[in-house]
Write a protein that holds these residues in place. Structure first.
Motif, PDB file in Angstrom:
ATOM      1  N   ASN A 134     -37.138  87.049   8.677  1.00  0.00           N
ATOM      2  CA  ASN A 134     -37.191  85.909   7.761  1.00  0.00           C
ATOM      3  C   ASN A 134     -38.610  85.633   7.297  1.00  0.00           C
ATOM      4  N   VAL A 135     -39.592  85.800   8.204  1.00  0.00           N
ATOM      5  CA  VAL A 135     -40.994  85.603   7.810  1.00  0.00           C
ATOM      6  C   VAL A 135     -41.406  86.626   6.750  1.00  0.00           C
ATOM      7  N   ILE A 136     -40.961  87.878   6.931  1.00  0.00           N
ATOM      8  CA  ILE A 136     -41.263  88.920   5.938  1.00  0.00           C
ATOM      9  C   ILE A 136     -40.646  88.566   4.582  1.00  0.00           C
ATOM     10  N   GLU A 192     -34.224  88.263  18.872  1.00  0.00           N
ATOM     11  CA  GLU A 192     -35.604  87.859  18.611  1.00  0.00           C
ATOM     12  C   GLU A 192     -36.148  88.469  17.332  1.00  0.00           C
ATOM     13  N   ARG A 193     -35.466  89.452  16.779  1.00  0.00           N
ATOM     14  CA  ARG A 193     -35.976  90.124  15.588  1.00  0.00           C
ATOM     15  C   ARG A 193     -35.690  89.364  14.303  1.00  0.00           C
ATOM     16  N   MET A 194     -34.673  88.513  14.301  1.00  0.00           N
ATOM     17  CA  MET A 194     -34.266  87.867  13.051  1.00  0.00           C
ATOM     18  C   MET A 194     -35.332  86.916  12.476  1.00  0.00           C
ATOM     19  N   LEU A 224     -30.831  86.007  -2.141  1.00  0.00           N
ATOM     20  CA  LEU A 224     -30.100  87.185  -1.667  1.00  0.00           C
ATOM     21  C   LEU A 224     -30.618  87.647  -0.314  1.00  0.00           C
ATOM     22  N   ALA A 225     -31.935  87.550  -0.066  1.00  0.00           N
ATOM     23  CA  ALA A 225     -32.470  87.976   1.229  1.00  0.00           C
ATOM     24  C   ALA A 225     -32.021  87.050   2.344  1.00  0.00           C
TER      25      ALA A 225
END
Lengths: 85, 81
Positions: B32-34, B26-28, B61-62
């Protein structure tokens, strides 16, 4: 009310450092390291040093990839010796 | 300046949720929003061609780094379980 982005970047860096210290599993530490790198890149780009932001973006990417490969290798060797799993 | 405030509030809320949540998959999306918010802010703060190039490089890259983290999560789950 106007919130500057520098405060959000500082909160990113503080939460990343606290999470890297407090979380226990290795993957959680890597994820918090990614958050810390995001804060660093955003606070450098906010002050206008765009080449430094580009270079540090590339360096955090390569560092995370190399540490992930090392983690997977360590777990494979431990499983091959019969210590886990 | 209202867009900067909105993106800052979204990023602060998402990083607090990422710190609190215990499930690893659930953290991924929060990460991605950040990444999207930071890539938007780089272009908003530096309206120049070099700012656009920096935003593109950071975004690519992110995204690849987040994919590497997700791949490693599935790999570790496969090894440990």
């Amino acid at each position: 009310m106007n919130i500057e982005f520098i405060y959000a970047a500082a909160i990113l860096m503080i939460v990343g450092a606290l999470g890297g210290v407090l979380q226990t599993r290795p993957i959680d530490k890597f994820l918090m390291l990614a958050v810390l790198g995001d804060g660093l890149i955003s606070i450098v780009a906010t002050f206008g040093y765009l080449d430094v932001a580009m270079a540090s973006s590339f360096m955090t990417f390569v560092g995370i990839i190399i540490m992930m490969i090392g983690l997977v290798r360590v777990l494979e060797i431990r499983k091959m010796r019969g210590e886990i799993g | 300046m209202i867009e900067e405030t909105i993106i800052s509030c979204i990023i602060i809320y998402m990083v607090l949720r990422l710190f609190i949540t215990q499930n690893r998959l659930e953290r991924m999306p929060y990460l991605n929003v950040i990444n999207f918010g930071v890539a938007a802010i780089i272009t908003l703060k530096n309206p120049s061609p070099l700012g656009a190039i920096t935003s593109m490089v950071y975004f690519i890259l992110a995204t690849v780094g987040a994919n590497a983290i997700a791949f490693t999560i599935s790999k570790v789950k496969e090894i440990e379980g």
